[in-house]
Scaffold this motif. Sequence first.
Motif, mmCIF file in Angstrom:
data_model
loop_
_atom_site.group_PDB
_atom_site.id
_atom_site.type_symbol
_atom_site.label_atom_id
_atom_site.label_comp_id
_atom_site.label_asym_id
_atom_site.label_seq_id
_atom_site.Cartn_x
_atom_site.Cartn_y
_atom_site.Cartn_z
ATOM 1 N N VAL A 100 0.905 -1.197 -0.023
ATOM 2 C CA VAL A 100 0.000 0.035 0.069
ATOM 3 C C VAL A 100 0.877 1.209 0.074
ATOM 4 O O VAL A 100 0.622 2.079 -0.852
ATOM 5 C CB VAL A 100 -0.885 -0.038 1.173
ATOM 6 N N LYS A 101 1.995 1.110 0.621
ATOM 7 C CA LYS A 101 2.791 2.358 1.029
ATOM 8 C C LYS A 101 3.470 2.689 -0.477
ATOM 9 O O LYS A 101 3.437 3.899 -1.056
ATOM 10 C CB LYS A 101 4.143 2.167 1.842
ATOM 11 N N TRP A 103 2.096 1.907 -3.342
ATOM 12 C CA TRP A 103 1.251 2.285 -4.367
ATOM 13 C C TRP A 103 0.750 3.832 -4.020
ATOM 14 O O TRP A 103 0.510 4.726 -4.973
ATOM 15 C CB TRP A 103 -0.089 1.476 -4.290
ATOM 16 N N LEU A 104 0.695 4.091 -2.621
ATOM 17 C CA LEU A 104 0.238 5.462 -2.331
ATOM 18 C C LEU A 104 1.279 6.576 -2.709
ATOM 19 O O LEU A 104 1.172 7.723 -3.371
ATOM 20 C CB LEU A 104 0.216 5.915 -0.872
ATOM 21 N N GLU A 105 2.614 6.226 -2.650
ATOM 22 C CA GLU A 105 3.555 6.960 -3.455
ATOM 23 C C GLU A 105 3.597 7.181 -4.969
ATOM 24 O O GLU A 105 3.829 8.333 -5.380
ATOM 25 C CB GLU A 105 5.268 6.508 -3.210
ATOM 26 N N ASP A 109 -5.202 6.503 -4.592
ATOM 27 C CA ASP A 109 -6.085 6.740 -3.671
ATOM 28 C C ASP A 109 -6.234 6.095 -2.680
ATOM 29 O O ASP A 109 -6.473 5.003 -2.562
ATOM 30 C CB ASP A 109 -7.660 6.946 -3.996
ATOM 31 N N GLY A 110 -5.943 6.545 -1.330
ATOM 32 C CA GLY A 110 -5.651 5.740 -0.056
ATOM 33 C C GLY A 110 -6.977 5.394 0.539
ATOM 34 O O GLY A 110 -7.000 4.423 1.432
#
Length: 197
Positions: A100-101, A103-105, A109-110
């Motif tokens: 997730v970290k 992809w967030l970078e 959308d979180g």
Amino acid sequence: QEVKIFRALILGELERGQSQFQALCFVTRLHRNEIIPSESMAKLRQKNPRTVRQAEEVRGLEHLSMDVAVNFSKGAQLSSHIHNVCAEAKEAIYTREEDVKFWLEKGVDGSMFEVLPQTSDLPDLQRCKLCPDRWKPCICSYSLSIEWYPCMLKYCKSRDAGGKISSYKCGIRSCQKGYTFDYYVPQKQLCLWDEET
């Protein structure tokens, strides 16, 4: 977005109150060089396509702790394939906080991610296979093995008339790999196969 999706369909045990089948989706980051590019696969024709093949290389078992749930309706932002592949697993799509970290970078959308309860949040949370109560939450474990997949290109060497050696793509190397996914379930009833292992 560099996404890898595993889908598992598990036949239900009707006499134990389960539905006909249960679907699970595990979404992880796809690393470069993990699988060969589709363009290369299209160019390399397969001889004897009906042959049952054995993997040339057995890669080690990967144990993944899937500690985040993915919202199905928003998952298309992560990968357009989630909508088709995980349609039966709308309430059971899991990923990892470390992915997730990443992809967030990349600007995803979180709000599509929800961190699942951990042992630190619920001290009496135990593995489903050790949990005596079928209606209590627990950490489920599901294992799967990919018996054959194209993992690398093979290169052959040729010598030209002047004696100079050059290499060219001449085939696909195949691999086998096993995965074990651990994830939170709100009741042990959703993880009855874990009793047999």
